[in-house]
Design a protein around this motif. Structure first.
Motif, short mmCIF file in Angstrom:
data_model
loop_
_atom_site.label_atom_id
_atom_site.label_comp_id
_atom_site.label_asym_id
_atom_site.label_seq_id
_atom_site.Cartn_x
_atom_site.Cartn_y
_atom_site.Cartn_z
N LEU A 32 11.50 8.20 10.93
CA LEU A 32 11.56 6.83 11.45
C LEU A 32 10.36 6.03 10.97
CD1 LEU A 32 12.62 7.00 15.23
CD2 LEU A 32 13.79 5.79 13.37
N VAL A 33 9.19 6.66 10.98
CA VAL A 33 7.99 6.00 10.47
C VAL A 33 8.21 5.62 9.00
CG1 VAL A 33 5.53 6.32 9.95
CG2 VAL A 33 6.47 7.18 12.10
N ASP A 34 8.78 6.53 8.24
CA ASP A 34 9.10 6.27 6.83
C ASP A 34 9.97 5.01 6.71
OD1 ASP A 34 10.10 6.24 4.23
OD2 ASP A 34 10.53 8.37 4.13
N ILE A 35 11.03 4.95 7.50
CA ILE A 35 11.96 3.81 7.42
C ILE A 35 11.24 2.49 7.76
CG2 ILE A 35 13.99 2.75 8.51
CD1 ILE A 35 15.12 5.61 8.85
N ILE A 36 10.50 2.51 8.87
CA ILE A 36 9.85 1.27 9.32
C ILE A 36 8.82 0.80 8.28
CG2 ILE A 36 8.40 0.21 11.14
CD1 ILE A 36 11.19 0.99 12.14
N LEU A 37 8.03 1.73 7.76
CA LEU A 37 7.01 1.33 6.78
C LEU A 37 7.67 0.88 5.47
CD1 LEU A 37 4.20 4.04 7.25
CD2 LEU A 37 4.27 1.71 8.17
N GLY B 133 7.36 -3.17 3.44
CA GLY B 133 6.52 -3.42 2.27
C GLY B 133 5.63 -2.30 1.80
N TYR B 134 5.70 -1.14 2.44
CA TYR B 134 4.85 -0.03 2.00
C TYR B 134 5.63 0.95 1.13
CZ TYR B 134 1.28 -1.73 5.07
OH TYR B 134 0.32 -2.54 5.63
N ASP B 135 4.92 1.56 0.19
CA ASP B 135 5.49 2.68 -0.55
C ASP B 135 5.21 3.92 0.27
OD1 ASP B 135 6.13 1.16 -2.73
OD2 ASP B 135 4.19 1.49 -3.72
N VAL B 136 6.25 4.70 0.51
CA VAL B 136 6.08 5.92 1.30
C VAL B 136 6.44 7.12 0.44
CG1 VAL B 136 6.79 7.19 3.34
CG2 VAL B 136 6.64 4.69 3.44
N VAL B 137 5.52 8.06 0.37
CA VAL B 137 5.83 9.33 -0.26
C VAL B 137 6.00 10.32 0.88
CG1 VAL B 137 5.02 11.12 -1.84
CG2 VAL B 137 4.41 8.72 -2.24
N GLY C 277 0.84 -1.19 0.00
CA GLY C 277 0.00 0.00 0.00
C GLY C 277 0.87 1.23 0.00
N ARG C 278 0.22 2.37 -0.18
CA ARG C 278 0.99 3.60 -0.32
C ARG C 278 0.51 4.65 0.67
NH1 ARG C 278 3.20 6.72 -5.38
NH2 ARG C 278 4.13 4.69 -5.68
N ILE C 279 1.44 5.20 1.41
CA ILE C 279 1.09 6.24 2.38
C ILE C 279 1.81 7.53 2.05
CG2 ILE C 279 2.86 5.39 4.02
CD1 ILE C 279 1.01 6.48 6.30
N LEU C 280 1.06 8.62 2.15
CA LEU C 280 1.67 9.93 2.02
C LEU C 280 1.96 10.46 3.42
CD1 LEU C 280 1.50 12.42 -0.37
CD2 LEU C 280 0.54 13.29 1.73
N LEU C 281 3.22 10.79 3.67
CA LEU C 281 3.63 11.24 5.01
C LEU C 281 4.05 12.69 4.98
CD1 LEU C 281 6.21 8.80 6.66
CD2 LEU C 281 3.92 9.36 7.47
N ALA C 282 3.62 13.46 5.99
CA ALA C 282 4.05 14.86 6.05
C ALA C 282 4.05 15.34 7.49
CB ALA C 282 3.10 15.73 5.23
N THR C 283 4.98 16.23 7.79
CA THR C 283 4.87 17.00 9.02
C THR C 283 4.00 18.21 8.68
OG1 THR C 283 7.08 16.33 9.76
CG2 THR C 283 6.13 18.27 10.81
#
Ligand code: B1M
Length: 215
Positions: free
Chosen positions: A106-111, A115-119, A88-94
């Motif tokens: 850190l959340v980016d690295i763990i996800l 197996g997740y796509d992180v933007v 799955g794909r999550i968009l991450l932002a502060t």
């Protein structure tokens, strides 16, 4: 100081010299994630306490943050990666107005390792940028991080904006950051949001919530 205390102290002192040697030695006994969780984060916690009580000035907090970031970067290639892919794909932002990004990254690295796509959009992201990227990147989930008390207000406004655009059902939202509490998210914010909003106290809870949301 013994190795484990030294790691913590180097974060507190913002002392980069010798850090890599210590991290390398630490890897003989513990996994990269254990080193982050058990020792480096403990150092950052102390930094937060010293800063909060006026015993440490901001430029020193910044130095500590830089040492923390380079330590995590050094450890990252040693972290376990699952063979899963495309979960799955999550968009991450502060969120807007907030520069804190160590936790988000850190959340980016763990996800990403699981197996997740992180933007990862970065820091200080206004709601428009978050929602436009979610659309463009076809995100399954929107993840927002914020450490300032005022960021919790911004998160609420962002959820209200999603309501008014009628897209709350489209993106489940994952929230994290030290200023939030579980009850604020799961009661107050869940009450006003037309979609699903979840609270992750740390990156691992973020991973299990992603697994649950994508199931
Ligand atoms: Co700032 N800062 N800071 N700071 N800083 C805090 C947050 C503060 C609590 C310190 C204190 O007073 N004790 C305080 C906020 C007070 C408040 O709002 N009531 C504060 C302040 C006041 C400020 C400034 C306003 C100071 C000033 O300018 N006078 C300023 C704000 C600038 C801005 O944002 N506009 C500022 C600046 C900075 C630095 C730049 C120096 C630096 C940040 C560097 C960086 O991130 N690149 C910094 C730091 C390092 C901290 C503390 C000391 C440590 C934060 C940290 O990295 N922790 C912090 C003290 C604290 O948090 N108690 C503090 C480690 C990190 C791994 O934890 O981000 O919580 P955290 O992430 C956790 C979980 O929360 C969760 O997972 C992670 C662990 O697994 N998580 C998620 C986080 N995001 C998630 C998202 C998810 C899921 C889980 O899904 C989407």
């Amino acid at each position: 100081l013994p190795l484990w205390e030294r790691l913590e102290q180097r974060i507190i002192d913002g002392e980069a010299g010798g850090m890599e040697d210590d991290l390398q030695a630490a890897l003989d006994d513990k996994s990269a994630l254990e080193i982050v969780n058990d020792h480096l984060l403990a150092g950052m916690k102390t930094v937060g306490e010293l800063f909060g009580s006026g015993q440490m000035q901001l430029p020193f907090v910044l130095k500590s943050a830089e040492v923390m970031k380079s330590a995590v970067a050094y450890l990252e290639p040693h972290m376990e990666k699952s063979d899963d892919d495309g979960k799955g794909r999550i968009l991450l932002a502060t969120v807007k107005g907030d520069v804190h990004d160590i936790g988000k990254n850190l959340v980016d690295i763990i996800l990403s390792n699981n197996g997740y796509d992180v933007v990862n959009l970065g820091i200080k992201q206004p709601v428009n940028a978050i929602l436009e990227s979610a659309e463009q990147e076809r995100a399954d989930v929107i993840g927002m991080s914020g450490l300032l008390v005022k960021s919790t207000v911004i998160m609420k406004e962002n959820l209200e904006e999603m309501n008014s655009r009628g897209i709350s059902d489209k993106y489940p939202v994952l929230l994290g950051g030290a200023a939030l509490t579980r009850s604020f998210v799961e009661q107050d914010l869940a009450d006003i949001f037309d979609g699903e909003v979840r609270y992750a106290k740390d990156a691992f809870e973020g991973l299990s919530l992603m697994d649950a949301m994508m199931a």
